[in-house]
Design an enzyme around this catalytic site. Structure first.
Site, PDB file in Angstrom:
ATOM      1  N   ASP A 141       0.796  -1.231   0.000  1.00  0.00           N
ATOM      2  CA  ASP A 141       0.000   0.000   0.000  1.00  0.00           C
ATOM      3  C   ASP A 141       0.824   1.274   0.000  1.00  0.00           C
ATOM      4  O   ASP A 141       0.381   2.316   0.469  1.00  0.00           O
ATOM      5  CB  ASP A 141      -0.894  -0.008   1.251  1.00  0.00           C
ATOM      6  N   GLU A 164      -0.836  -9.045  -1.184  1.00  0.00           N
ATOM      7  CA  GLU A 164      -1.395  -8.458   0.045  1.00  0.00           C
ATOM      8  C   GLU A 164      -2.586  -7.544  -0.308  1.00  0.00           C
ATOM      9  O   GLU A 164      -2.663  -6.382   0.087  1.00  0.00           O
ATOM     10  CB  GLU A 164      -0.348  -7.691   0.843  1.00  0.00           C
ATOM     11  N   GLU A 218      -1.973   5.222   3.063  1.00  0.00           N
ATOM     12  CA  GLU A 218      -1.956   3.821   2.631  1.00  0.00           C
ATOM     13  C   GLU A 218      -3.343   3.273   2.306  1.00  0.00           C
ATOM     14  O   GLU A 218      -3.498   2.482   1.375  1.00  0.00           O
ATOM     15  CB  GLU A 218      -1.281   2.944   3.685  1.00  0.00           C
ATOM     16  N   HIS A 229       6.228   4.700  12.641  1.00  0.00           N
ATOM     17  CA  HIS A 229       6.515   5.594  11.512  1.00  0.00           C
ATOM     18  C   HIS A 229       5.269   6.127  10.813  1.00  0.00           C
ATOM     19  O   HIS A 229       5.392   6.789   9.777  1.00  0.00           O
ATOM     20  CB  HIS A 229       7.375   4.866  10.479  1.00  0.00           C
ATOM     21  N   ARG A 284       2.344   8.223   9.250  1.00  0.00           N
ATOM     22  CA  ARG A 284       2.182   9.665   9.018  1.00  0.00           C
ATOM     23  C   ARG A 284       1.073  10.278   9.868  1.00  0.00           C
ATOM     24  O   ARG A 284       1.168  11.422  10.290  1.00  0.00           O
ATOM     25  CB  ARG A 284       1.891   9.917   7.532  1.00  0.00           C
ATOM     26  N   HIS A 315      12.988   4.834  12.879  1.00  0.00           N
ATOM     27  CA  HIS A 315      12.805   4.960  11.420  1.00  0.00           C
ATOM     28  C   HIS A 315      13.490   6.246  10.924  1.00  0.00           C
ATOM     29  O   HIS A 315      13.444   7.260  11.613  1.00  0.00           O
ATOM     30  CB  HIS A 315      11.291   5.002  11.136  1.00  0.00           C
TER      31      HIS A 315
HETATM   32  C1  UD1 Z   1       6.918   4.480   3.656  1.00  0.00           C
HETATM   33  C2  UD1 Z   1       5.492   4.176   3.183  1.00  0.00           C
HETATM   34  C3  UD1 Z   1       4.706   3.457   4.265  1.00  0.00           C
HETATM   35  C4  UD1 Z   1       5.458   2.232   4.770  1.00  0.00           C
HETATM   36  C5  UD1 Z   1       6.851   2.668   5.201  1.00  0.00           C
HETATM   37  C6  UD1 Z   1       7.649   1.448   5.634  1.00  0.00           C
HETATM   38  C7  UD1 Z   1       4.403   5.752   1.648  1.00  0.00           C
HETATM   39  C8  UD1 Z   1       3.620   6.989   1.512  1.00  0.00           C
HETATM   40  N1  UD1 Z   1       4.787   5.427   2.888  1.00  0.00           N
HETATM   41  O1  UD1 Z   1       6.860   5.438   4.705  1.00  0.00           O
HETATM   42  O2  UD1 Z   1       3.472   3.035   3.733  1.00  0.00           O
HETATM   43  O3  UD1 Z   1       4.775   1.677   5.855  1.00  0.00           O
HETATM   44  O4  UD1 Z   1       7.528   3.298   4.106  1.00  0.00           O
HETATM   45  O5  UD1 Z   1       8.834   1.815   6.289  1.00  0.00           O
HETATM   46  O6  UD1 Z   1       4.685   5.103   0.670  1.00  0.00           O
HETATM   47  N2  UD1 Z   1      14.471   7.640   4.615  1.00  0.00           N
HETATM   48  C9  UD1 Z   1      15.832   7.482   4.563  1.00  0.00           C
HETATM   49  N3  UD1 Z   1      16.325   6.257   4.186  1.00  0.00           N
HETATM   50  C10 UD1 Z   1      15.538   5.212   3.858  1.00  0.00           C
HETATM   51  C11 UD1 Z   1      14.143   5.373   3.934  1.00  0.00           C
HETATM   52  C12 UD1 Z   1      13.623   6.592   4.297  1.00  0.00           C
HETATM   53  O7  UD1 Z   1      16.582   8.419   4.843  1.00  0.00           O
HETATM   54  O8  UD1 Z   1      16.057   4.136   3.529  1.00  0.00           O
HETATM   55  C13 UD1 Z   1      13.902   8.949   5.039  1.00  0.00           C
HETATM   56  C14 UD1 Z   1      14.036  10.001   3.951  1.00  0.00           C
HETATM   57  O9  UD1 Z   1      14.217  11.262   4.509  1.00  0.00           O
HETATM   58  C15 UD1 Z   1      12.665   9.927   3.288  1.00  0.00           C
HETATM   59  C16 UD1 Z   1      11.802   9.715   4.498  1.00  0.00           C
HETATM   60  O10 UD1 Z   1      12.512   8.802   5.315  1.00  0.00           O
HETATM   61  O11 UD1 Z   1      12.361  11.083   2.553  1.00  0.00           O
HETATM   62  C17 UD1 Z   1      10.402   9.230   4.250  1.00  0.00           C
HETATM   63  O12 UD1 Z   1      10.367   8.116   3.362  1.00  0.00           O
HETATM   64  P1  UD1 Z   1       8.970   7.739   2.620  1.00  0.00           P
HETATM   65  O13 UD1 Z   1       9.217   6.532   1.775  1.00  0.00           O
HETATM   66  O14 UD1 Z   1       8.382   8.933   1.959  1.00  0.00           O
HETATM   67  O15 UD1 Z   1       7.978   7.391   3.785  1.00  0.00           O
HETATM   68  P2  UD1 Z   1       8.059   6.442   5.015  1.00  0.00           P
HETATM   69  O16 UD1 Z   1       7.654   7.267   6.197  1.00  0.00           O
HETATM   70  O17 UD1 Z   1       9.350   5.717   5.059  1.00  0.00           O
HETATM   71  N1  UDP Z   2      11.928  -4.273  10.218  1.00  0.00           N
HETATM   72  C1  UDP Z   2      13.314  -4.349  10.072  1.00  0.00           C
HETATM   73  N2  UDP Z   2      14.111  -3.516  10.824  1.00  0.00           N
HETATM   74  C2  UDP Z   2      13.593  -2.621  11.710  1.00  0.00           C
HETATM   75  C3  UDP Z   2      12.178  -2.530  11.833  1.00  0.00           C
HETATM   76  C4  UDP Z   2      11.376  -3.370  11.069  1.00  0.00           C
HETATM   77  O1  UDP Z   2      13.819  -5.158   9.291  1.00  0.00           O
HETATM   78  O2  UDP Z   2      14.377  -1.908  12.375  1.00  0.00           O
HETATM   79  C5  UDP Z   2      11.094  -5.161   9.393  1.00  0.00           C
HETATM   80  C6  UDP Z   2       9.993  -5.916  10.102  1.00  0.00           C
HETATM   81  O3  UDP Z   2      10.447  -7.173  10.563  1.00  0.00           O
HETATM   82  C7  UDP Z   2       8.924  -6.049   9.023  1.00  0.00           C
HETATM   83  C8  UDP Z   2       9.112  -4.812   8.182  1.00  0.00           C
HETATM   84  O4  UDP Z   2      10.423  -4.325   8.471  1.00  0.00           O
HETATM   85  O5  UDP Z   2       9.174  -7.160   8.182  1.00  0.00           O
HETATM   86  C9  UDP Z   2       8.075  -3.772   8.508  1.00  0.00           C
HETATM   87  O6  UDP Z   2       8.414  -2.565   7.931  1.00  0.00           O
HETATM   88  P1  UDP Z   2       7.803  -1.184   8.373  1.00  0.00           P
HETATM   89  O7  UDP Z   2       7.374  -1.269   9.796  1.00  0.00           O
HETATM   90  O8  UDP Z   2       8.801  -0.154   7.997  1.00  0.00           O
HETATM   91  O9  UDP Z   2       6.561  -1.017   7.394  1.00  0.00           O
HETATM   92  P2  UDP Z   2       5.039  -1.503   7.411  1.00  0.00           P
HETATM   93  O10 UDP Z   2       5.013  -2.974   7.582  1.00  0.00           O
HETATM   94  O11 UDP Z   2       4.337  -0.751   8.499  1.00  0.00           O
HETATM   95  O12 UDP Z   2       4.541  -1.050   6.070  1.00  0.00           O
END
Ligand code: UD1
Ligand code: UDP
Length: 378
Positions: free
Chosen positions: A99, A121, A135, A214, A216, A246
């Site tokens: 999502d 999923e 999402e 994490h 929003r 995160h």
């Molecule tokens: C995203 C997804 C969310 C999912 C989550 C899992 C969307 C809108 N959100 O949220 O559904 O549950 O990932 O973790 O698609 N960043 C880094 N390094 C990384 C990843 C992220 O620095 O490897 C930082 C960056 O500043 C980036 C910010 O996190 O801009 C946000 O990343 P983004 O993918 O927009 O949203 P998440 O909050 O990670």
């Molecule tokens: N996870 C990980 N390292 C972490 C936190 C979570 O590998 O420090 C794994 C966790 O086991 C799960 C997945 O990341 O498989 C979940 O990701 P996240 O919580 O970022 O996203 P969501 O499932 O809410 O979309």
């Protein structure tokens, strides 16, 4: 017949964890499937470590992540970057998962290219477009673009039927996240992989509360309340809080301001998947708003308190291992203390049972694609 060309599109940590087992499974049948992998890299560091664990090298890496990216930025960058990939690959089917922004953009790009979409999923719903945000909307929009829906549970399949999706387009597969978890868990248990040393000095006399967050919709006040709850719980002499934070700056900033340096609170970097599974195994209870962690914890016999008002994963709530606590400190603390202080309650809620899967979801997805349940949305 030539093999079915399947293009996987994903970009974040959870999508990678949940699609890598399916990629590896489909690759075992080269006469049936020509597998191609495109990562948007909506996440960069979080994604790369998962690809390494499963030894997958993408065919296309769009590298779209920007620090502090907004939804407008990620959506437009991902969609534009996908166009040349879709034109070049001309897949029979695009597989997306979950999502995220990548999921929705991947499905839309496939539709523009008139490729069939398989949604892994599929059918999770809270019924509230703002929880989780964005999402829930991404799921609904992805469903409209999909012609083969891989629902993890009967409940998610029922959600799709209620929205008018024909039965013959729905396959109940279990969640591929459980395929990944059981694969890693068994390799840890039989010593084929070893978790690295913990990134903090543990105190074996204390019970570990493992935390992730994490979402929003919790940015701002929600995270402040979560941090206040953790401050209070960490003040107990029998508890230590372990929190892989995160990388989103909207999470990093409040968490570091309110929790850094507190005794019994270990703020650590996001953990790679294997050490995170190891941390879950060592924990006493888990406080999270993560979707994937809610699904994994029951396989490890760990009770979960979900820091959200609504969940699209009600199966474990019904099974009694998971409870919704929102972001209200009173509720979080009361529910955590119940699990810390009442041994009978803890035993009741920590039994191992997983309503989300049995580790064979990827097999079922492959079989469904082979049965050619594909009919592109026109
Ligand atoms: C995203 C997804 C969310 C999912 C989550 C899992 C969307 C809108 N959100 O949220 O559904 O549950 O990932 O973790 O698609 N960043 C880094 N390094 C990384 C990843 C992220 O620095 O490897 C930082 C960056 O500043 C980036 C910010 O996190 O801009 C946000 O990343 P983004 O993918 O927009 O949203 P998440 O909050 O990670
Ligand atoms: N996870 C990980 N390292 C972490 C936190 C979570 O590998 O420090 C794994 C966790 O086991 C799960 C997945 O990341 O498989 C979940 O990701 P996240 O919580 O970022 O996203 P969501 O499932 O809410 O979309």
């Amino acid at each position: 017949m030539p093999p079915c060309k399947v293009l996987f599109i994903f970009g974040t940590r959870p999508e990678a964890i949940k699609l890598c087992p399916t990629i590896l499974h489909l690759r075992r049948f080269p006469s049936e499937f020509a597998v191609r992998v495109c990562v948007t890299a909506q996440h960069r560091s979080l994604l790369d470590q998962v690809l390494q664990v499963f030894a997958i090298t993408p065919d296309h890496d769009l590298d779209v992540m920007l620090p502090g990216q907004t939804l407008f930025q990620s959506t437009s960058r991902i969609l534009s970057a996908l166009e040349p990939v879709l034109r070049h690959e001309q897949p029979d089917m695009v597989l997306v998962q979950g999502d995220t922004t990548t999921t929705f953009c991947g499905a839309l790009a496939a539709f523009y290219q008139r490729a069939a979409v398989g949604h892994v999923e599929a059918g999770l719903r809270t019924g509230d477009m703002f929880q989780p945000f964005p999402e829930e909307m991404n799921r609904v929009l992805t469903t409209r673009l999909t012609s083969l829906h891989f629902a993890p549970t009967e409940m998610s399949a029922a959600n799709l039927r209620k929205e008018g999706i024909p039965d013959e387009q729905i396959v109940v597969t279990g969640n591929t996240g459980i395929d990944a978890l059981l694969y890693i868990k068994s390799r840890l248990e039989n010593g084929r992989i070893v978790a690295p040393p913990l990134p903090y000095l543990p105190d074996p006399s204390r019970k570990m509360i493992l935390v992730t967050g994490h979402r929003r919709e919790s940015f701002g006040d929600g995270f402040l309340r979560i941090c206040q709850s953790l401050q209070r719980l960490a003040a107990r002499p029998d508890v230590e809080v372990v929190y892989p934070v995160h990388p989103n700056p909207n999470v990093q900033d409040p968490v570091n301001q309110l929790l850094a340096g507190l005794p019994n609170v270990h703020l650590i970097a996001p953990q790679e998947y294997v050490p995170f599974v190891d941390l879950m195994r060592r924990s006493h209870l888990i406080l999270t708003d993560s979707g994937g962690v809610q699904e994994e914890a029951p396989s490890l016999g760990k009770p979960v308190l979900v820091m959200r008002e609504k969940t699209e994963r009600p199966e474990a709530v019904h099974a009694g291992t998971t409870r919704l606590v929102g972001t209200d400190p009173q509720r979080i603390i009361a529910e955590a203390e119940l699990l810390l202080d009442d041994a009978a309650e803890y035993d009741r809620r920590s039994h191992m049972h997983n309503p989300y899967g049995d580790g064979r979801a990827s097999e079922r997805i492959a079989a469904a694609i082979q049965r050619r349940l594909i009919s592109p949305v026109e």
